[in-house]
Design an enzyme around this catalytic site. Structure first.
Site, PDB file in Angstrom:
ATOM      1  CG  HIS A  33      -0.279   0.162   2.477  1.00 20.31           C
ATOM      2  ND1 HIS A  33      -0.151  -0.727   3.258  1.00 20.31           N
ATOM      3  CD2 HIS A  33      -0.001   1.373   3.047  1.00 20.31           C
ATOM      4  CE1 HIS A  33       0.538  -0.484   4.637  1.00 20.31           C
ATOM      5  NE2 HIS A  33       0.670   0.973   4.141  1.00 20.31           N
ATOM      6  CG  ASP A  74       0.096  -4.134   2.829  1.00 19.94           C
ATOM      7  OD1 ASP A  74       0.410  -3.572   1.724  1.00 19.94           O
ATOM      8  OD2 ASP A  74      -0.376  -3.627   3.821  1.00 19.94           O
ATOM      9  CB  SER A 125       3.674   1.508   6.117  1.00 21.30           C
ATOM     10  OG  SER A 125       2.271   1.487   6.738  1.00 21.30           O
TER      11      SER A 125
END
Length: 580
Positions: free
Chosen positions: A161, A192, A270
């Protein structure tokens, strides 16, 4: 799905004003305590001088007699002070030795390995997302920043993402002022994870890849390193592993093995690595739980999932995904249910409720079959299998360890008879796909009617983040329960009606499924476009859901389409993937 909507992905928007504060390691009990900071060296020594002093005092007290203290001789030299433990430089665990006053005990000073923070990079990405509501154009581009880290083979790992719908990706090393253009090698939407590389040799100078560690145990210490919101310098937070289970991956809409930790994971974290106390990478930070009743709950992609992604790419040169069993199953915890299904007292398993008609296993498995074991591992009545000592996990973990195209042995109970099958595993598609994997949306326009296909990104675009509550009930029912009857089946809807004289009275039709055209069922958008383009009948008749019909004169509809496209500045009546 109740909790998944609260889990947030950690991509940091570029528009935020960063501060220039440097965050250091914090103990697990207090995220704001900066007393236990990382040193410049690769290891940090916990000073053991206070422990050694305590040992010395105990020895002196034990050797003294009661009464007046013994006088020291004038000729005896002064007792030398104990030297401090030596500092250790290097990647291993150092030992400092302190000698007690009379007993000669050895006191070891504790050293902790500092993670390879120089391998952590900052990821800058420019995104240009598709406009699912107006599928012939894209949204305004925006920038974001996140984290990543260097692995072997001159490659960098980050979150999928973090580079979703990317136009340009740049990487910046710690302590550097240069951003290097990166190439995206593979994007694993389900897990992911994304794999990047940099062609500039200068980027790889002085950077050592991280080493991967084994899956940690509960209460093992973890350190999350990255570039979260609030600053441009590297940030370090620490905590412990609080849970290991099958988690819902929000971005991929899948369920895979995951770690729950109590270290803070914020926007921008992230893609950053999570290290154990040996300095080995044990996961990738990717989402956190935002809920009024929960605090400091972060989630990490563990090394088994990471290694599966890397090996998958190395085997096939591309990401092929995680295989799934195309079934829905039911627990067999009720004793009466087990008896009625012909199970013996020593048999355990789960009952197959439904099977995806497009899945390979539909050729051998049947509804009401009891799956007793998968690849020789017995499945319990609640659908779990042994994991580690004192732990159990959902049997989907066994499936996720396989690769697309692998075979698996399945033992089932059918009509009180035990059968063994060898099934070839594959990834199966849903009627409403959870993601489009970077592809632009498909559309077809005739007489102002905009036809498109339904996907989760489309629902999110139309109804917002709360689409699970705002979307029409029939669409949600198909999202949760419908299975495709053929590999190329799609859910086609009238997205909107671009108002014109020819479609008077049809203006209120929005997001309504198209069932048939001129009496022929609509299987997908391409078949609908072909039927309309090649139609020689006088009228175009569309059968919609709720017994609604749309009738247009063929010649007039095709003539009006040209004017409508010009009025709304639409470049083409159909998307590129539908053109012959």
């Amino acid at each position: 799905m109740g909790d998944s909507k609260h889990k947030k992905r950690g991509r940091k928007p570029k528009t935020l004003d960063p501060t220039t504060t440097t965050t250091t390691t914090a103990p697990a009990t207090d995220g704001d305590d900066d007393e236990e900071a990382f040193t410049v060296a690769n290891v940090e020594i916990t000073n053991a001088s206070s422990t050694a002093a305590a040992v010395n005092n105990n020895h002196d007290d034990a050797g003294r007699r009661r009464g007046r203290p013994k006088k020291r001789s004038k000729h005896s030299p002064e007792k030398p002070e104990k030297p401090p433990p030596p500092l250790i430089n290097g990647g291993g665990v150092g030992v400092g030795v302190g000698v007690g006053g009379g007993g000669g005990e050895i006191v070891e000073s504790v050293a902790r390995v500092v993670p390879a923070m120089d391998a952590v990079v900052k990821v800058f990405c420019v995104h240009t997302e598709p406009n699912f509501s107006l599928p012939w154009q894209r949204k305004r581009q925006y920038s974001s920043s996140s984290s990543g880290f260097v692995i072997g083979g001159r490659r960098v790992l980050t979150n999928a993402h973090s580079v979703e719908h990317y136009t340009q990706v740049k990487l910046k090393k710690r302590g550097s002022d240069t951003k290097y253009l990166a190439t995206v090698l593979a994007i694993g939407t389900e897990c992911d994870i994304a794999l990047l590389t940099v062609s500039d040799d200068e980027f790889w100078e002085g950077v050592s890849p991280v080493d991967f560690g084994e899956l940690p145990a509960l209460q093992d210490a973890v350190t999350v390193v990255g570039y979260p919101i609030g600053g441009d310098t590297i940030s370090v937070t620490s905590g412990v592993v609080s849970r290991i289970e099958i988690l819902s991956y929000v971005h991929g809409s899948t369920e895979l093995l995951g770690l729950q930790i109590d270290a803070a994971i914020n926007s921008g974290n992230s893609g950053g690595p999570a290290f154990n106390d040996k300095g080995e990478c044990v996961g990738i930070a990717f989402q956190s739980l935002k809920h009024d009743d929960a605090e400091n709950i972060g989630y990490v992609i563990p090394t088994p999932v990471i290694k599966h992604f890397i090996r998958d790419y190395e085997k096939s040169g591309a990401y092929t995904g995680f295989p799934l069993l195309g079934i829905e199953w039911q627990k067999m915890e009720n004793p009466d249910l087990r008896t009625a299904m012909g199970m013996k007292t020593d048999q355990k398993g789960v009952r197959i409720r439904r099977i995806d008609p497009t899945a390979p296993e539909s050729k051998v498995l049947k509804p009401s079959d009891i799956i007793l074991s998968f690849d020789g591992v017995d499945i319990a009545n609640d659908g779990t299998v042994p994991f580690r000592h004192g732990e159990r996990i959902g049997f989907s973990y066994l499936i996720s360890q396989k690769y697309t195209g692998d075979s698996a042995a399945i033992k089932v109970l059918r009509n009180s008879e035990t059968l063994n099958f060898d099934i070839k595993l594959s990834t199966h598609r849903r009627l409403i796909p959870p993601h489009v994997k970077g592809k632009p949306p498909s559309y077809y326009i005739i007489a102002g009617f905009v036809f498109t296909t339904v996907s989760v990104p489309y629902l999110r675009s139309e109804y917002g983040k709360e689409y699970e509550y705002e979307a029409p009930v029939k669409l949600l029912d198909k999202l949760l329960h419908s299975m495709p009857q053929s590999p190329d089946e799609q859910l086609v809807v009238v997205s909107q009606v671009l108002v014109a004289d020819i479609n008077i009275g049809y203006e209120d039709i929005v997001n309504t499924q198209v069932l048939a055209f001129n009496g022929k069922p609509v299987k997908n958008l391409k078949s609908l476009a072909n039927m309309v383009e090649n139609c020689n009948d006088e009228f175009l008749k569309f059968d919609l859901e709720y017994d609604q019909i749309v009738v247009l004169r063929t010649k007039t509809a095709k003539e009006a389409t040209v004017d409508i496209l010009t009025t709304h500045c639409i470049p083409s009546a159909m998307s590129e993937d539908l053109k012959p």
